[in-house]
Scaffold this motif. Sequence first.
Motif, PDB file in Angstrom:
ATOM      1  N   VAL A  27       0.767  -1.211   0.004  1.00 36.02           N
ATOM      2  CA  VAL A  27      -0.241  -0.029   0.015  1.00 36.02           C
ATOM      3  C   VAL A  27       0.835   1.496  -0.130  1.00 36.02           C
ATOM      4  O   VAL A  27       0.573   2.118  -0.978  1.00 36.02           O
ATOM      5  N   LYS A  30       2.379   1.874  -3.455  1.00 34.26           N
ATOM      6  CA  LYS A  30       1.451   2.202  -4.444  1.00 34.26           C
ATOM      7  C   LYS A  30       0.797   3.545  -4.238  1.00 34.26           C
ATOM      8  O   LYS A  30       1.083   4.495  -5.234  1.00 34.26           O
ATOM      9  N   GLN A  31       0.894   4.071  -3.108  1.00 32.28           N
ATOM     10  CA  GLN A  31      -0.031   5.067  -2.779  1.00 32.28           C
ATOM     11  C   GLN A  31       1.063   6.347  -2.050  1.00 32.28           C
ATOM     12  O   GLN A  31       0.441   7.570  -1.883  1.00 32.28           O
ATOM     13  N   GLY A  35      -0.509   9.386   0.997  1.00 32.38           N
ATOM     14  CA  GLY A  35      -1.626   9.107   0.214  1.00 32.38           C
ATOM     15  C   GLY A  35      -2.090   7.693   0.951  1.00 32.38           C
ATOM     16  O   GLY A  35      -3.263   7.376   0.532  1.00 32.38           O
ATOM     17  N   ALA A  36      -1.411   7.108   1.865  1.00 37.34           N
ATOM     18  CA  ALA A  36      -2.000   5.874   2.261  1.00 37.34           C
ATOM     19  C   ALA A  36      -2.502   6.209   3.717  1.00 37.34           C
ATOM     20  O   ALA A  36      -1.849   6.287   4.709  1.00 37.34           O
ATOM     21  N   SER A  37      -3.972   5.990   3.823  1.00 34.08           N
ATOM     22  CA  SER A  37      -4.560   6.129   5.262  1.00 34.08           C
ATOM     23  C   SER A  37      -4.495   4.918   6.050  1.00 34.08           C
ATOM     24  O   SER A  37      -4.205   3.739   5.573  1.00 34.08           O
ATOM     25  N   ASP A  40      -6.982   2.578   4.483  1.00 34.29           N
ATOM     26  CA  ASP A  40      -6.357   1.683   3.282  1.00 34.29           C
ATOM     27  C   ASP A  40      -5.409   0.575   4.022  1.00 34.29           C
ATOM     28  O   ASP A  40      -5.548  -0.552   3.318  1.00 34.29           O
TER      29      ASP A  40
ATOM     30  N   GLU B  34      -0.872  15.816  -2.540  1.00 41.17           N
ATOM     31  CA  GLU B  34      -1.680  15.316  -1.649  1.00 41.17           C
ATOM     32  C   GLU B  34      -1.078  15.939  -0.305  1.00 41.17           C
ATOM     33  O   GLU B  34      -2.107  16.187   0.799  1.00 41.17           O
ATOM     34  N   GLY B 121      -2.806   8.470  -3.278  1.00 43.67           N
ATOM     35  CA  GLY B 121      -3.901   7.643  -2.965  1.00 43.67           C
ATOM     36  C   GLY B 121      -5.149   8.031  -3.913  1.00 43.67           C
ATOM     37  O   GLY B 121      -4.701   8.624  -4.863  1.00 43.67           O
ATOM     38  N   GLU B 122      -6.430   7.413  -3.709  1.00 48.72           N
ATOM     39  CA  GLU B 122      -7.529   7.927  -4.377  1.00 48.72           C
ATOM     40  C   GLU B 122      -7.573   9.342  -4.670  1.00 48.72           C
ATOM     41  O   GLU B 122      -7.957   9.747  -5.679  1.00 48.72           O
ATOM     42  N   THR B 125      -5.074  10.866  -7.696  1.00 46.15           N
ATOM     43  CA  THR B 125      -5.023  10.032  -8.754  1.00 46.15           C
ATOM     44  C   THR B 125      -5.077  10.842  -9.854  1.00 46.15           C
ATOM     45  O   THR B 125      -4.280  10.952 -10.737  1.00 46.15           O
TER      46      THR B 125
END
Lengths: 201, 201
Positions: A27, A30-31, A35-37, A40, B34, B121-122, B125
Amino acid sequence: MTGQGNTAVGRPRSFDTDEALHQAMLVFWKQGYEGASLTDLTGAMGITKTSMYAAFGNKEQLFRKALERYTDGPAAYGLRALEEPTARAVAAAFLNGSVRTTTQPDCPAGCLGVQGALAAGEAGTPAHEVLAEWRNVAGRRLEERFRRAAEEGDLPPGASARRLALYVMTVAFGIAVQAAGGIGRADLQEVADAAMDAWPA
Amino acid sequence: MTGQGNTAVGRPRSFDTDEALHQAMLVFWKQGYEGASLTDLTGAMGITKTSMYAAFGNKEQLFRKALERYTDGPAAYGLRALEEPTARAVAAAFLNGSVRTTTQPDCPAGCLGVQGALAAGEAGTPAHEVLAEWRNVAGRRLEERFRRAAEEGDLPPGASARRLALYVMTVAFGIAVQAAGGIGRADLQEVADAAMDAWPA
DNA sequence: CGAGTTCAGTACCGAACGGTACTTAACTCT
DNA sequence: AGAGTTAAGTACCGTTCGGTACTGAACTCG
Protein backbone atom coordinates in the motif's frame (compact mmCIF):
# COMPACT_ATOMS: atom_id res chain seq x y z
CA MET A 1 13.60 -6.34 29.52
CA THR A 2 10.49 -8.13 28.31
CA GLY A 3 11.44 -11.68 27.50
CA GLN A 4 11.03 -12.54 23.87
CA GLY A 5 11.16 -16.29 24.30
CA ASN A 6 8.73 -18.45 22.39
CA THR A 7 6.80 -19.23 25.57
CA ALA A 8 3.60 -17.49 24.62
CA VAL A 9 1.64 -15.93 27.45
CA GLY A 10 -1.67 -14.22 26.92
CA ARG A 11 -3.94 -14.39 23.93
CA PRO A 12 -2.00 -15.36 20.83
CA ARG A 13 -1.93 -13.06 17.83
CA SER A 14 -4.50 -14.14 15.30
CA PHE A 15 -2.77 -12.77 12.20
CA ASP A 16 0.62 -13.21 10.56
CA THR A 17 2.64 -10.06 11.24
CA ASP A 18 4.95 -10.79 8.32
CA GLU A 19 2.08 -11.12 5.89
CA ALA A 20 0.40 -8.00 7.32
CA LEU A 21 3.64 -6.04 6.96
CA HIS A 22 3.96 -7.23 3.38
CA GLN A 23 0.49 -5.90 2.57
CA ALA A 24 1.27 -2.59 4.26
CA MET A 25 4.44 -2.33 2.18
CA LEU A 26 2.42 -2.77 -0.99
CA VAL A 27 0.00 0.00 0.00
CA PHE A 28 2.82 2.43 0.87
CA TRP A 29 4.56 1.48 -2.37
CA LYS A 30 1.50 2.22 -4.48
CA GLN A 31 0.08 5.24 -2.68
CA GLY A 32 3.01 6.81 -0.88
CA TYR A 33 3.21 7.65 2.82
CA GLU A 34 0.75 10.51 2.88
CA GLY A 35 -1.55 8.95 0.30
CA ALA A 36 -1.94 5.78 2.36
CA SER A 37 -4.56 6.22 5.07
CA LEU A 38 -4.83 3.97 8.08
CA THR A 39 -8.08 2.72 6.62
CA ASP A 40 -6.29 1.74 3.39
CA LEU A 41 -3.47 0.11 5.32
CA THR A 42 -5.44 -1.86 7.87
CA GLY A 43 -7.96 -2.84 5.21
CA ALA A 44 -5.21 -4.41 3.13
CA MET A 45 -3.57 -5.92 6.20
CA GLY A 46 -6.84 -7.52 7.23
CA ILE A 47 -6.68 -6.20 10.79
CA THR A 48 -8.20 -3.37 12.80
CA LYS A 49 -6.52 -0.16 13.77
CA THR A 50 -6.03 -1.28 17.36
CA SER A 51 -4.24 -4.42 16.26
CA MET A 52 -2.01 -2.41 13.97
CA TYR A 53 -1.09 0.05 16.72
CA ALA A 54 -0.41 -2.77 19.17
CA ALA A 55 1.78 -4.64 16.71
CA PHE A 56 3.67 -1.83 14.96
CA GLY A 57 3.43 1.34 17.08
CA ASN A 58 2.03 3.95 14.73
CA LYS A 59 1.87 4.88 11.07
CA GLU A 60 5.42 6.18 10.88
CA GLN A 61 6.93 3.11 12.53
CA LEU A 62 4.85 0.89 10.29
CA PHE A 63 6.34 2.72 7.34
CA ARG A 64 9.88 2.24 8.62
CA LYS A 65 9.29 -1.48 9.06
CA ALA A 66 7.68 -1.72 5.64
CA LEU A 67 10.77 -0.02 4.19
CA GLU A 68 13.05 -2.54 5.91
CA ARG A 69 10.99 -5.30 4.41
CA TYR A 70 11.24 -3.62 1.02
CA THR A 71 15.01 -3.41 1.38
CA ASP A 72 15.35 -7.09 2.20
CA GLY A 73 12.77 -8.16 -0.38
CA PRO A 74 12.10 -6.33 -3.64
CA ALA A 75 15.20 -4.15 -3.32
CA ALA A 76 17.58 -6.94 -2.37
CA TYR A 77 19.08 -6.73 -5.85
CA GLY A 78 21.00 -3.69 -4.60
CA LEU A 79 23.17 -5.58 -2.15
CA ARG A 80 23.47 -8.56 -4.47
CA ALA A 81 24.80 -6.37 -7.26
CA LEU A 82 27.75 -5.33 -5.08
CA GLU A 83 29.03 -8.90 -5.18
CA GLU A 84 29.58 -8.92 -8.92
CA PRO A 85 33.23 -9.41 -9.83
CA THR A 86 33.84 -6.20 -11.79
CA ALA A 87 32.71 -2.59 -11.41
CA ARG A 88 31.03 -2.73 -14.78
CA ALA A 89 29.15 -5.89 -13.83
CA VAL A 90 28.09 -4.25 -10.55
CA ALA A 91 26.66 -1.26 -12.38
CA ALA A 92 24.87 -3.41 -14.96
CA ALA A 93 23.43 -5.74 -12.31
CA PHE A 94 22.21 -2.76 -10.29
CA LEU A 95 20.46 -1.17 -13.26
CA ASN A 96 19.01 -4.45 -14.49
CA GLY A 97 17.71 -5.18 -11.00
CA SER A 98 16.08 -1.78 -10.77
CA VAL A 99 14.34 -2.37 -14.11
CA ARG A 100 13.03 -5.73 -13.01
CA THR A 101 11.81 -4.61 -9.60
CA THR A 102 10.16 -1.39 -10.74
CA THR A 103 8.24 -3.25 -13.44
CA GLN A 104 7.27 -6.41 -11.54
CA PRO A 105 3.80 -7.41 -12.73
CA ASP A 106 2.38 -8.32 -9.31
CA CYS A 107 3.78 -5.32 -7.47
CA PRO A 108 3.14 -1.56 -7.76
CA ALA A 109 5.11 0.12 -10.52
CA GLY A 110 8.14 2.12 -9.45
CA CYS A 111 10.27 2.12 -6.32
CA LEU A 112 9.06 2.60 -2.75
CA GLY A 113 12.32 4.33 -1.87
CA VAL A 114 11.70 6.93 -4.55
CA GLN A 115 7.96 7.48 -4.62
CA GLY A 116 7.17 6.79 -0.97
CA ALA A 117 7.57 10.42 -0.01
CA LEU A 118 9.51 12.34 -2.67
CA ALA A 119 7.59 15.48 -1.75
CA ALA A 120 5.62 15.76 1.46
CA GLY A 121 3.77 18.15 3.72
CA GLU A 122 4.49 18.52 7.40
CA ALA A 123 2.96 15.16 8.31
CA GLY A 124 5.12 13.32 5.80
CA THR A 125 8.45 14.97 6.59
CA PRO A 126 9.81 12.10 8.71
CA ALA A 127 9.09 9.62 5.90
CA HIS A 128 10.64 12.02 3.39
CA GLU A 129 13.86 12.18 5.36
CA VAL A 130 13.98 8.46 6.01
CA LEU A 131 13.76 7.79 2.29
CA ALA A 132 16.35 10.41 1.35
CA GLU A 133 18.75 8.77 3.76
CA TRP A 134 17.82 5.33 2.40
CA ARG A 135 18.77 6.45 -1.09
CA ASN A 136 21.99 8.07 0.10
CA VAL A 137 23.03 4.93 1.94
CA ALA A 138 22.56 2.92 -1.23
CA GLY A 139 24.67 5.43 -3.12
CA ARG A 140 27.42 5.28 -0.51
CA ARG A 141 27.53 1.48 -0.70
CA LEU A 142 27.94 1.68 -4.46
CA GLU A 143 30.62 4.35 -4.11
CA GLU A 144 32.62 2.22 -1.68
CA ARG A 145 32.39 -0.73 -4.04
CA PHE A 146 33.68 1.39 -6.92
CA ARG A 147 36.47 2.78 -4.78
CA ARG A 148 37.55 -0.77 -4.04
CA ALA A 149 37.38 -1.49 -7.78
CA ALA A 150 39.62 1.49 -8.46
CA GLU A 151 42.17 0.24 -5.95
CA GLU A 152 42.08 -3.17 -7.60
CA GLY A 153 42.79 -1.63 -10.99
CA ASP A 154 39.30 -2.52 -12.15
CA LEU A 155 38.64 1.08 -13.21
CA PRO A 156 40.73 3.46 -15.33
CA PRO A 157 43.02 5.80 -13.33
CA GLY A 158 40.96 8.91 -14.04
CA ALA A 159 37.61 7.47 -12.98
CA SER A 160 35.88 8.89 -9.92
CA ALA A 161 34.12 6.32 -7.72
CA ARG A 162 31.81 8.97 -6.33
CA ARG A 163 30.86 10.26 -9.76
CA LEU A 164 30.20 6.80 -11.13
CA ALA A 165 28.08 5.82 -8.14
CA LEU A 166 26.07 9.02 -8.42
CA TYR A 167 25.55 8.36 -12.11
CA VAL A 168 24.33 4.79 -11.64
CA MET A 169 22.02 5.79 -8.78
CA THR A 170 20.62 8.65 -10.82
CA VAL A 171 19.79 6.42 -13.78
CA ALA A 172 18.19 3.87 -11.44
CA PHE A 173 16.02 6.59 -9.85
CA GLY A 174 15.05 7.83 -13.28
CA ILE A 175 14.04 4.31 -14.24
CA ALA A 176 11.86 4.21 -11.12
CA VAL A 177 10.13 7.45 -12.14
CA GLN A 178 9.52 6.16 -15.65
CA ALA A 179 8.14 2.90 -14.32
CA ALA A 180 5.80 4.78 -11.98
CA GLY A 181 4.50 6.60 -15.05
CA GLY A 182 3.71 3.39 -16.85
CA ILE A 183 6.76 2.90 -19.10
CA GLY A 184 7.23 -0.81 -19.71
CA ARG A 185 10.01 -3.20 -18.85
CA ALA A 186 11.36 -3.62 -22.39
CA ASP A 187 11.78 0.13 -22.89
CA LEU A 188 13.46 0.56 -19.52
CA GLN A 189 15.83 -2.32 -20.15
CA GLU A 190 16.92 -0.51 -23.30
CA VAL A 191 17.52 2.59 -21.21
CA ALA A 192 19.61 0.60 -18.74
CA ASP A 193 21.65 -0.79 -21.61
CA ALA A 194 22.07 2.66 -23.13
CA ALA A 195 23.22 4.00 -19.77
CA MET A 196 26.03 1.46 -19.71
CA ASP A 197 27.41 2.96 -22.91
CA ALA A 198 28.74 5.76 -20.71
CA TRP A 199 30.86 3.33 -18.72
CA PRO A 200 34.59 4.18 -18.80
CA ALA A 201 37.15 2.00 -20.59
CA MET B 1 -20.21 33.96 -23.40
CA THR B 2 -19.09 36.15 -20.54
CA GLY B 3 -17.16 38.99 -21.99
CA GLN B 4 -13.56 39.11 -20.96
CA GLY B 5 -12.89 42.66 -22.02
CA ASN B 6 -11.01 44.97 -19.72
CA THR B 7 -14.20 46.86 -18.85
CA ALA B 8 -14.32 45.88 -15.21
CA VAL B 9 -17.76 45.49 -13.70
CA GLY B 10 -18.31 44.58 -10.09
CA ARG B 11 -15.83 44.66 -7.25
CA PRO B 12 -12.28 44.39 -8.57
CA ARG B 13 -10.05 41.53 -7.45
CA SER B 14 -7.80 42.69 -4.66
CA PHE B 15 -4.95 40.26 -5.29
CA ASP B 16 -2.70 39.45 -8.21
CA THR B 17 -3.83 36.09 -9.61
CA ASP B 18 -0.47 35.55 -11.28
CA GLU B 19 1.41 36.07 -8.07
CA ALA B 20 -1.06 33.89 -6.15
CA LEU B 21 -0.68 31.11 -8.72
CA HIS B 22 3.07 31.39 -8.44
CA GLN B 23 2.90 30.88 -4.69
CA ALA B 24 0.54 27.92 -5.12
CA MET B 25 2.99 26.39 -7.58
CA LEU B 26 5.77 26.65 -5.01
CA VAL B 27 3.68 24.90 -2.36
CA PHE B 28 2.71 22.06 -4.72
CA TRP B 29 6.32 21.81 -5.80
CA LYS B 30 7.61 21.46 -2.27
CA GLN B 31 4.85 19.38 -0.68
CA GLY B 32 3.23 17.51 -3.56
CA TYR B 33 -0.45 17.47 -4.45
CA GLU B 34 -1.71 15.43 -1.51
CA GLY B 35 0.75 16.96 0.94
CA ALA B 36 -0.41 20.49 0.16
CA SER B 37 -3.57 21.35 2.10
CA LEU B 38 -5.88 24.18 1.17
CA THR B 39 -4.73 25.90 4.33
CA ASP B 40 -1.10 25.66 3.19
CA LEU B 41 -1.98 26.85 -0.30
CA THR B 42 -4.22 29.79 0.56
CA GLY B 43 -1.88 30.79 3.36
CA ALA B 44 1.00 31.11 0.90
CA MET B 45 -1.24 32.74 -1.69
CA GLY B 46 -2.34 35.32 0.84
CA ILE B 47 -6.05 34.82 0.13
CA THR B 48 -8.98 33.01 1.69
CA LYS B 49 -10.47 29.72 0.56
CA THR B 50 -13.48 31.42 -0.99
CA SER B 51 -11.30 33.67 -3.10
CA MET B 52 -9.28 30.70 -4.25
CA TYR B 53 -12.38 28.74 -5.24
CA ALA B 54 -13.83 31.73 -7.06
CA ALA B 55 -10.63 32.40 -8.96
CA PHE B 56 -9.38 28.87 -9.74
CA GLY B 57 -12.26 26.41 -9.32
CA ASN B 58 -10.98 23.81 -6.90
CA LYS B 59 -7.79 22.20 -5.69
CA GLU B 60 -7.34 19.99 -8.73
CA GLN B 61 -7.82 22.82 -11.21
CA LEU B 62 -5.48 25.00 -9.18
CA PHE B 63 -2.90 22.24 -9.51
CA ARG B 64 -3.38 22.05 -13.27
CA LYS B 65 -2.90 25.79 -13.60
CA ALA B 66 0.12 25.71 -11.33
CA LEU B 67 1.58 23.00 -13.56
CA GLU B 68 1.02 25.13 -16.66
CA ARG B 69 2.81 27.95 -14.94
CA TYR B 70 5.61 25.59 -14.02
CA THR B 71 5.88 24.47 -17.63
CA ASP B 72 6.13 28.03 -18.93
CA GLY B 73 8.42 29.16 -16.12
CA PRO B 74 10.91 26.92 -14.32
CA ALA B 75 10.55 24.10 -16.88
CA ALA B 76 10.81 26.32 -19.95
CA TYR B 77 14.32 25.00 -20.52
CA GLY B 78 12.65 21.91 -21.99
CA LEU B 79 11.21 23.63 -25.02
CA ARG B 80 14.25 25.87 -25.40
CA ALA B 81 16.55 22.87 -25.55
CA LEU B 82 14.72 21.58 -28.63
CA GLU B 83 15.97 24.57 -30.57
CA GLU B 84 19.62 23.65 -30.23
CA PRO B 85 21.25 22.96 -33.61
CA THR B 86 22.36 19.36 -33.05
CA ALA B 87 20.86 16.35 -31.30
CA ARG B 88 23.80 16.21 -28.95
CA ALA B 89 23.40 19.87 -28.05
CA VAL B 90 19.68 19.31 -27.47
CA ALA B 91 20.38 16.48 -25.03
CA ALA B 92 23.08 18.42 -23.20
CA ALA B 93 20.93 21.55 -22.93
CA PHE B 94 18.03 19.49 -21.62
CA LEU B 95 20.11 17.83 -18.93
CA ASN B 96 21.90 21.03 -17.97
CA GLY B 97 18.55 22.81 -17.70
CA SER B 98 17.16 20.09 -15.47
CA VAL B 99 20.17 20.37 -13.18
CA ARG B 100 19.79 24.12 -12.91
CA THR B 101 16.05 24.11 -12.29
CA THR B 102 16.00 21.28 -9.79
CA THR B 103 18.72 22.95 -7.73
CA GLN B 104 17.57 26.58 -7.94
CA PRO B 105 18.38 28.17 -4.56
CA ASP B 106 15.13 30.14 -4.20
CA CYS B 107 12.83 27.31 -5.31
CA PRO B 108 12.00 23.90 -3.86
CA ALA B 109 14.53 21.21 -4.73
CA GLY B 110 13.51 18.77 -7.43
CA CYS B 111 10.90 18.89 -10.18
CA LEU B 112 7.17 19.50 -9.75
CA GLY B 113 6.45 17.22 -12.70
CA VAL B 114 8.20 14.36 -10.92
CA GLN B 115 7.48 14.80 -7.23
CA GLY B 116 4.05 16.44 -7.49
CA ALA B 117 2.25 13.10 -7.31
CA LEU B 118 4.61 10.23 -8.13
CA ALA B 119 2.58 7.97 -5.86
CA ALA B 120 -0.87 8.91 -4.67
CA GLY B 121 -3.97 7.64 -2.93
CA GLU B 122 -7.43 7.88 -4.39
CA ALA B 123 -7.69 11.63 -3.87
CA GLY B 124 -4.44 12.26 -5.73
CA THR B 125 -5.05 10.01 -8.72
CA PRO B 126 -6.07 12.81 -11.11
CA ALA B 127 -2.89 14.72 -10.30
CA HIS B 128 -0.85 11.53 -10.68
CA GLU B 129 -2.22 10.95 -14.16
CA VAL B 130 -1.83 14.56 -15.21
CA LEU B 131 1.84 14.46 -14.28
CA ALA B 132 2.49 11.11 -15.96
CA GLU B 133 1.06 12.55 -19.14
CA TRP B 134 3.08 15.73 -18.68
CA ARG B 135 6.28 13.67 -18.55
CA ASN B 136 5.27 11.57 -21.52
CA VAL B 137 4.53 14.63 -23.61
CA ALA B 138 7.98 15.98 -22.85
CA GLY B 139 9.49 12.67 -23.89
CA ARG B 140 7.54 12.64 -27.12
CA ARG B 141 8.73 16.15 -27.98
CA LEU B 142 12.31 15.05 -27.47
CA GLU B 143 11.74 11.91 -29.52
CA GLU B 144 10.35 13.92 -32.43
CA ARG B 145 13.31 16.24 -32.28
CA PHE B 146 15.72 13.30 -32.40
CA ARG B 147 13.79 11.73 -35.26
CA ARG B 148 14.22 14.94 -37.19
CA ALA B 149 17.92 14.87 -36.34
CA ALA B 150 18.18 11.32 -37.66
CA GLU B 151 16.56 12.38 -40.93
CA GLU B 152 19.00 15.26 -41.18
CA GLY B 153 21.95 12.89 -40.75
CA ASP B 154 22.66 14.43 -37.36
CA LEU B 155 22.61 10.97 -35.72
CA PRO B 156 24.36 7.74 -36.71
CA PRO B 157 22.25 5.36 -38.84
CA GLY B 158 21.75 2.81 -36.07
CA ALA B 159 20.55 5.28 -33.44
CA SER B 160 16.95 5.04 -32.20
CA ALA B 161 15.25 8.38 -31.58
CA ARG B 162 12.84 6.79 -29.16
CA ARG B 163 15.57 5.09 -27.19
CA LEU B 164 17.68 8.23 -26.98
CA ALA B 165 14.72 10.33 -25.87
CA LEU B 166 13.81 7.79 -23.23
CA TYR B 167 17.40 7.76 -22.00
CA VAL B 168 17.68 11.54 -21.72
CA MET B 169 14.30 11.82 -19.98
CA THR B 170 15.24 9.05 -17.56
CA VAL B 171 18.49 10.75 -16.58
CA ALA B 172 16.67 14.05 -16.14
CA PHE B 173 14.08 12.43 -13.86
CA GLY B 174 16.83 10.77 -11.89
CA ILE B 175 18.49 14.14 -11.45
CA ALA B 176 15.18 15.47 -10.12
CA VAL B 177 15.00 12.66 -7.56
CA GLN B 178 18.56 13.27 -6.45
CA ALA B 179 17.92 17.00 -6.13
CA ALA B 180 14.80 16.33 -4.05
CA GLY B 181 17.02 14.32 -1.73
CA GLY B 182 19.45 17.17 -1.25
CA ILE B 183 22.23 16.34 -3.72
CA GLY B 184 23.85 19.58 -4.81
CA ARG B 185 24.16 21.30 -8.15
CA ALA B 186 27.85 20.59 -8.70
CA ASP B 187 27.42 16.84 -8.18
CA LEU B 188 24.41 16.71 -10.46
CA GLN B 189 26.16 18.65 -13.19
CA GLU B 190 28.86 16.00 -13.12
CA VAL B 191 26.16 13.37 -13.51
CA ALA B 192 24.71 15.22 -16.48
CA ASP B 193 28.16 15.39 -18.06
CA ALA B 194 28.75 11.70 -17.37
CA ALA B 195 25.42 10.85 -18.96
CA MET B 196 26.51 12.53 -22.18
CA ASP B 197 29.40 10.08 -22.43
CA ALA B 198 26.81 7.57 -23.60
CA TRP B 199 25.92 9.71 -26.58
CA PRO B 200 26.41 7.93 -29.92
CA ALA B 201 29.11 8.95 -32.41
C1' DC C 1 -10.96 -23.34 38.37
C1' DG C 2 -9.38 -18.63 39.03
C1' DA C 3 -5.48 -15.17 38.30
C1' DG C 4 -2.66 -12.85 35.24
C1' DT C 5 -1.57 -11.39 30.65
C1' DT C 6 -2.11 -10.20 25.91
C1' DC C 7 -4.89 -9.46 21.80
C1' DA C 8 -9.33 -8.02 19.06
C1' DG C 9 -13.27 -5.07 18.34
C1' DT C 10 -16.35 -1.25 19.15
C1' DA C 11 -16.92 3.19 19.84
C1' DC C 12 -15.09 7.31 20.26
C1' DC C 13 -11.65 11.49 20.51
C1' DG C 14 -10.21 16.30 18.77
C1' DA C 15 -8.38 18.09 14.69
C1' DA C 16 -7.96 18.83 9.96
C1' DC C 17 -9.69 17.81 5.44
C1' DG C 18 -11.95 19.86 0.87
C1' DG C 19 -15.72 22.61 -0.15
C1' DT C 20 -19.82 26.02 0.32
C1' DA C 21 -24.00 29.23 1.88
C1' DC C 22 -24.50 33.66 3.13
C1' DT C 23 -23.51 38.32 4.35
C1' DT C 24 -20.90 42.44 3.46
C1' DA C 25 -17.84 45.39 0.76
C1' DA C 26 -16.31 47.64 -3.56
C1' DC C 27 -16.81 48.70 -7.98
C1' DT C 28 -19.53 50.41 -12.90
C1' DC C 29 -23.36 52.02 -15.19
C1' DT C 30 -27.80 54.52 -15.60
C1' DA D 1 -28.29 58.18 -5.69
C1' DG D 2 -29.78 53.60 -6.83
C1' DA D 3 -29.51 49.17 -9.34
C1' DG D 4 -26.67 45.54 -10.82
C1' DT D 5 -22.53 42.84 -10.50
C1' DT D 6 -18.58 40.68 -8.58
C1' DA D 7 -15.20 39.81 -4.88
C1' DA D 8 -13.96 39.08 0.26
C1' DG D 9 -14.78 37.27 4.74
C1' DT D 10 -17.06 34.61 8.25
C1' DA D 11 -18.92 30.76 9.68
C1' DC D 12 -20.15 26.46 8.76
C1' DC D 13 -21.03 21.81 6.18
C1' DG D 14 -20.22 16.54 6.35
C1' DT D 15 -16.28 13.49 6.09
C1' DT D 16 -12.01 11.65 7.06
C1' DC D 17 -7.71 11.96 9.40
C1' DG D 18 -4.38 9.58 12.97
C1' DG D 19 -4.86 7.84 17.39
C1' DT D 20 -6.96 5.85 21.87
C1' DA D 21 -10.17 4.21 26.12
C1' DC D 22 -12.59 0.55 27.20
C1' DT D 23 -14.83 -3.90 27.05
C1' DG D 24 -14.45 -8.91 26.03
C1' DA D 25 -12.20 -12.81 24.36
C1' DA D 26 -8.35 -16.20 24.25
C1' DC D 27 -4.46 -17.95 25.98
C1' DT D 28 -0.66 -19.86 30.05
C1' DC D 29 0.35 -20.74 34.58
C1' DG D 30 -0.57 -21.95 39.48
